[in-house]
Design an enzyme around this catalytic site. Sequence first.
Site, mmCIF file in Angstrom:
data_model
loop_
_atom_site.group_PDB
_atom_site.id
_atom_site.type_symbol
_atom_site.label_atom_id
_atom_site.label_comp_id
_atom_site.label_asym_id
_atom_site.label_seq_id
_atom_site.Cartn_x
_atom_site.Cartn_y
_atom_site.Cartn_z
ATOM 1 N N MET A 1 -8.206 0.047 -0.772
ATOM 2 C CA MET A 1 -8.534 -1.085 0.070
ATOM 3 C C MET A 1 -7.413 -1.290 1.080
ATOM 4 O O MET A 1 -6.355 -1.795 0.744
ATOM 5 C CB MET A 1 -8.720 -2.336 -0.796
ATOM 6 C CG MET A 1 -8.865 -3.605 0.005
ATOM 7 S SD MET A 1 -9.192 -5.098 -0.952
ATOM 8 C CE MET A 1 -7.767 -5.207 -2.000
ATOM 9 N N PRO A 2 -7.612 -0.887 2.331
ATOM 10 C CA PRO A 2 -6.598 -1.120 3.347
ATOM 11 C C PRO A 2 -6.526 -2.600 3.731
ATOM 12 O O PRO A 2 -7.557 -3.263 3.861
ATOM 13 C CB PRO A 2 -7.063 -0.282 4.536
ATOM 14 C CG PRO A 2 -8.418 0.198 4.223
ATOM 15 C CD PRO A 2 -8.727 -0.105 2.809
ATOM 16 N N ILE A 3 -5.305 -3.074 3.891
ATOM 17 C CA ILE A 3 -5.067 -4.445 4.341
ATOM 18 C C ILE A 3 -4.217 -4.355 5.595
ATOM 19 O O ILE A 3 -3.138 -3.760 5.583
ATOM 20 C CB ILE A 3 -4.353 -5.282 3.271
ATOM 21 C CG1 ILE A 3 -5.178 -5.323 1.986
ATOM 22 C CG2 ILE A 3 -4.076 -6.692 3.793
ATOM 23 C CD1 ILE A 3 -4.449 -5.941 0.807
#
Length: 63
Positions: A1-3
Amino acid sequence: MPIVNVHLFEGRTLEQKRRLVDEVTKAICNSIEVPADAVRIILMEMERTDFAVGGVLASDKNK
């Protein structure tokens, strides 16, 4: 999950922010092959008095 954290000066319209998060999401999905619903984007707005380059506040740059 890229933030992704995006820092920007305040004053952008809601429509500009919508376009920004749409385009950033697309770029992330295309580059690292993740689904859009896995992308998280945090928009951090700041005043020009809260950012400086080379010891000069952004609010003072055009003075």
